[in-house]
Design an enzyme around this catalytic site. Structure first.
Site, PDB file in Angstrom:
ATOM      1  N   ASP A   1       6.966 -19.802  -7.577  1.00 50.25           N
ATOM      2  CA  ASP A   1       5.339 -20.840  -8.231  1.00 50.25           C
ATOM      3  C   ASP A   1       4.180 -18.465  -7.488  1.00 50.25           C
ATOM      4  O   ASP A   1       4.570 -17.847  -6.713  1.00 50.25           O
ATOM      5  CB  ASP A   1       5.189 -20.849  -6.497  1.00 50.25           C
ATOM      6  CG  ASP A   1       3.617 -21.280  -6.708  1.00 50.25           C
ATOM      7  OD1 ASP A   1       2.647 -20.673  -7.490  1.00 50.25           O
ATOM      8  OD2 ASP A   1       3.574 -22.992  -6.386  1.00 50.25           O
TER       9      ASP A   1
ATOM     10  N   SER B   1      -1.491 -25.440  -9.300  1.00 47.38           N
ATOM     11  CA  SER B   1      -0.007 -25.678  -9.173  1.00 47.38           C
ATOM     12  C   SER B   1      -0.072 -26.926  -9.309  1.00 47.38           C
ATOM     13  O   SER B   1       1.380 -27.223  -9.917  1.00 47.38           O
ATOM     14  CB  SER B   1       0.697 -25.005  -7.960  1.00 47.38           C
ATOM     15  OG  SER B   1       0.171 -23.496  -7.753  1.00 47.38           O
TER      16      SER B   1
ATOM     17  N   HIS C   1       4.397 -30.222  -1.189  1.00 48.86           N
ATOM     18  CA  HIS C   1       3.008 -29.206  -1.619  1.00 48.86           C
ATOM     19  C   HIS C   1       3.028 -29.818  -3.486  1.00 48.86           C
ATOM     20  O   HIS C   1       3.803 -30.313  -3.195  1.00 48.86           O
ATOM     21  CB  HIS C   1       3.727 -27.608  -1.549  1.00 48.86           C
ATOM     22  CG  HIS C   1       2.516 -26.818  -1.482  1.00 48.86           C
ATOM     23  ND1 HIS C   1       2.223 -26.033  -2.196  1.00 48.86           N
ATOM     24  CD2 HIS C   1       1.108 -27.019  -0.842  1.00 48.86           C
ATOM     25  CE1 HIS C   1       1.101 -25.253  -2.053  1.00 48.86           C
ATOM     26  NE2 HIS C   1       0.333 -26.131  -0.595  1.00 48.86           N
TER      27      HIS C   1
ATOM     28  N   THR D   1       4.047 -27.739  -6.378  1.00 47.23           N
ATOM     29  CA  THR D   1       5.012 -28.258  -6.963  1.00 47.23           C
ATOM     30  C   THR D   1       6.362 -29.246  -6.837  1.00 47.23           C
ATOM     31  O   THR D   1       6.508 -30.352  -7.832  1.00 47.23           O
ATOM     32  CB  THR D   1       6.077 -26.863  -7.086  1.00 47.23           C
ATOM     33  OG1 THR D   1       5.237 -25.713  -8.080  1.00 47.23           O
ATOM     34  CG2 THR D   1       7.257 -26.783  -8.258  1.00 47.23           C
TER      35      THR D   1
ATOM     36  N   ASP E   1       3.546 -17.720  -4.041  1.00 48.69           N
ATOM     37  CA  ASP E   1       2.151 -17.463  -4.453  1.00 48.69           C
ATOM     38  C   ASP E   1       2.037 -16.953  -2.884  1.00 48.69           C
ATOM     39  O   ASP E   1       0.388 -16.528  -2.731  1.00 48.69           O
ATOM     40  CB  ASP E   1       2.045 -18.750  -4.646  1.00 48.69           C
ATOM     41  CG  ASP E   1       0.680 -19.498  -4.633  1.00 48.69           C
ATOM     42  OD1 ASP E   1      -0.389 -19.562  -5.939  1.00 48.69           O
ATOM     43  OD2 ASP E   1       0.432 -20.346  -4.174  1.00 48.69           O
TER      44      ASP E   1
ATOM     45  N   HIS F   1      -1.355 -15.168  -2.288  1.00 52.13           N
ATOM     46  CA  HIS F   1      -2.815 -14.920  -1.990  1.00 52.13           C
ATOM     47  C   HIS F   1      -3.441 -14.000  -0.698  1.00 52.13           C
ATOM     48  O   HIS F   1      -4.431 -14.069  -0.143  1.00 52.13           O
ATOM     49  CB  HIS F   1      -2.783 -16.692  -1.584  1.00 52.13           C
ATOM     50  CG  HIS F   1      -2.884 -17.124  -2.465  1.00 52.13           C
ATOM     51  ND1 HIS F   1      -4.379 -17.414  -3.624  1.00 52.13           N
ATOM     52  CD2 HIS F   1      -2.430 -18.719  -3.457  1.00 52.13           C
ATOM     53  CE1 HIS F   1      -3.858 -18.373  -4.611  1.00 52.13           C
ATOM     54  NE2 HIS F   1      -2.317 -19.431  -4.656  1.00 52.13           N
TER      55      HIS F   1
ATOM     56  N   HIS G   1      -5.596 -16.741  -8.630  1.00 53.59           N
ATOM     57  CA  HIS G   1      -4.733 -17.126  -9.513  1.00 53.59           C
ATOM     58  C   HIS G   1      -5.051 -15.698 -10.873  1.00 53.59           C
ATOM     59  O   HIS G   1      -5.777 -15.736 -10.706  1.00 53.59           O
ATOM     60  CB  HIS G   1      -4.924 -18.459 -10.059  1.00 53.59           C
ATOM     61  CG  HIS G   1      -3.625 -19.450  -9.154  1.00 53.59           C
ATOM     62  ND1 HIS G   1      -3.616 -20.764  -9.021  1.00 53.59           N
ATOM     63  CD2 HIS G   1      -3.313 -19.130  -8.013  1.00 53.59           C
ATOM     64  CE1 HIS G   1      -2.919 -20.927  -8.162  1.00 53.59           C
ATOM     65  NE2 HIS G   1      -2.663 -20.120  -7.156  1.00 53.59           N
TER      66      HIS G   1
END
Length: 523
Positions: A67, A117, A179, A181, A342, A346, A446
């Site tokens: 991710d 995502s 979440h 994915t 990810d 972030h 992203h």
């Protein structure tokens, strides 16, 4: 622990004397090293490409998702991996970089240039692009509008297709299982934020149940489900987030009896995971953390092994140990997500993100070795890709061997000694940077560029060039004979290139035989 987290996030503050990691000694011989390396690589790629063409049907499928793992993350993680082994790092390889075929995937959502995502997971799991924030529904649905969830907007993931055909299906994630994915593997939600009933704003809970509830409704027959997010399955009185009082863990256990899984196992710890044996359990639900699982680097720092959560490699290995037994005759399909790459990005914490990427590489290598040991590797399609990238860059002319997560060094022009390199404002430079790190916002964003796709095994030759992200799902469905490419429907789908491939293989049969026989055991 707060000090440890700070050090992991800012390792450059802990370096004593400036030093560089050494380059491999064999490079010193000059051009002969690079010429030999190039010839070895040509022979390896040629051999493995032909092997992938000789077998087109994938009995087993393993899809790994990093991710937020864009190209710059792959490059920096490769260097970190090498430096963890005390080399300069540039010459190192992540395990999946040895796969035969590589491509790029375009990640945009139907309504955003830069994707989220949920929309991307829907694309690579169902083969249909959709809007940002939507899970398992097409672009005709409207985010937050429950009435737009209809039979016409629902999509089916290839994991659901596989389970419907009796194959052994599994999900592994380092994030909450609700979440984006992992949720796209089983849910149909017009808002990715509706993870539990307490976070849902739906005005029709029967039409639009929360995502945790949907895991029970739509994925109870998945044989192995491992990840975080326990809070979304438990009522408030049991330290959960559910306001409806439901205990979805108990409901999952109760439901297994009607799904031919009398020997069910619910687990919460690493030791419980490692103790699982396929001949003693038929299905597993592991909620191994209240929310997301811990960052890999911090988890590995715990000296007391009983306090550690399982690593991604351990979860992947155990999932495959179980699924290869459950799917011995029918085949297996496994989704594995390294979700916290990810989260590190972030937070502008490259060290965390890169260690998560190295952990993904370890998990892929563990999967390859286990499947090879069980003699299943050549009938397994393995794909490693990302849902999107990040505005994460690598530059500033770092020296060879520059510690990748530390402040940048330069050589003093007079003495040749290493010293910190500084910008015009006298602030230190770093090799790794985030494009929007200095902006006033809640976190780094992203990236919108294409992401890499790495593939090996039956059907992997279809991964080449630049593709829509949906191509990942179609390669899997085609190679594993699922959905629109199921055996009963394949006669109506005959790619024009297939006869050409068969002709080429026939004409070059002697050459191919020589290659394959000359590289027996080469992986």
């Amino acid at each position: 622990m707060q000090l440890q987290v700070f050090i992991l996030s800012m390792p450059m503050l802990c370096s004593a004397l400036p030093s560089l990691y050494p380059a491999p000694a064999q490079e010193s011989v000059g051009s002969s090293y690079w010429l030999d390396q190039g010839q070895r690589e040509i022979r390896r790629v040629e051999h493995e490409t032909i092997r992938s063409l000789l077998k087109s049907r994938a009995k087993h499928v393993v899809l790994f998702i990093g991710d937020g793992m864009g190209v710059s993350t792959v490059t920096a993680a490769r260097i970190l991996k090498g430096q963890l082994e005390n080399s300069s790092g540039d010459e190192a390889q992540l395990s999946f970089e040895r796969f035969q075929h590589t491509a790029l995937a375009k990640t945009y959502n139907t309504d955003y240039q830069t994707a989220d995502s949920a929309g991307t997971a829907t694309a690579f799991l169902t083969g249909v692009k959709t809007r940002s924030g939507l899970l398992g529904v097409n672009g005709n649905a409207i985010r937050g509008n429950c009435s737009s969830l209809t039979d016409e907007t629902r999509l089916t993931s290839f994991l659901r297709m596989a389970a419907d055909e009796g194959r052994a299906v599994g999900i592994v994630s380092t994030t909450r299982l609700t979440h984006a994915t992992p949720a796209a593997a089983y849910s149909h939600s017009v808002d990715r934020g509706w993870e539990s009933d307490s976070s849902s704003t739906s005005d029709d809970r029967s039409r639009c149940p929360d995502i945790a509830r949907q895991m029970l409704l739509n994925a109870a027959d998945y044989k192995v489900i491992l990840g975080g997010g326990r809070q979304n399955f438990l009522p408030e009185e049991l330290k959960g987030k559910r306001k409806d009082g439901a205990n979805l863990i108990r409901e999952w256990q109760a439901k297994q009896g009607s799904l031919n899984c009398s020997r069910r196992a619910y687990i919460e710890t690493r030791n419980q995971l490692l103790d699982l044996e396929p001949d003693k359990v038929d299905c597993v639900l592991g909620l191994l953390s209240s929310s997301h699982m811990e960052y890999h680097a911090e988890n590995m720092m715990k000296q007391n092994l009983s306090e550690r959560q399982p690593s991604l490699a351990e979860m992947t290995t155990k999932a495959l140990e179980l699924l290869t037994v459950y799917g011995k005759d029918t085949g297996l399909v496994l989704l594995v997500e390294a979700g916290r790459i990810d989260h590190g990005h972030h937070g502008n914490q490259a060290n965390r993100a890169l260690h998560e990427t190295v952990a993904l590489s370890d998990a892929v290598e563990a999967a390859v070795q286990l499947l090879k040991q069980k003699k299943l590797l050549d009938e397994t399609l393995m794909i490693v890709t990302a849902d999107h990238s990040h505005v994460f860059t690598m530059g500033h002319y770092g020296l060879r061997g520059q510690p990748i997560t530390q402040l940048k060094y330069k050589r003093n022009a007079t003495t040749g000694r290493l010293q910190l390199d500084k910008a015009g404002d006298d602030l230190p430079l770093t090799v790794l940077n985030y494009a929007d790190a200095m902006m006033l916002k809640s976190g780094e964003s992203h990236g919108g560029e294409d992401v890499p796709v790495f593939a090996r095994g039956p059907g992997s030759h279809l991964v080449q060039g630049v593709h829509e992200q949906t191509h990942v799902a179609h390669v899997i469905m085609y190679s594993a004979h699922l959905g629109p490419y199921a055996s009963s429907q394949r006669e109506s789908f005959q790619p024009t290139v297939a006869p050409n491939i068969k002709s080429a293989i026939f004409v070059n049969a002697a050459y191919i035989f020589k290659l394959v026989s000359g590289f027996v055991g080469f992986v």
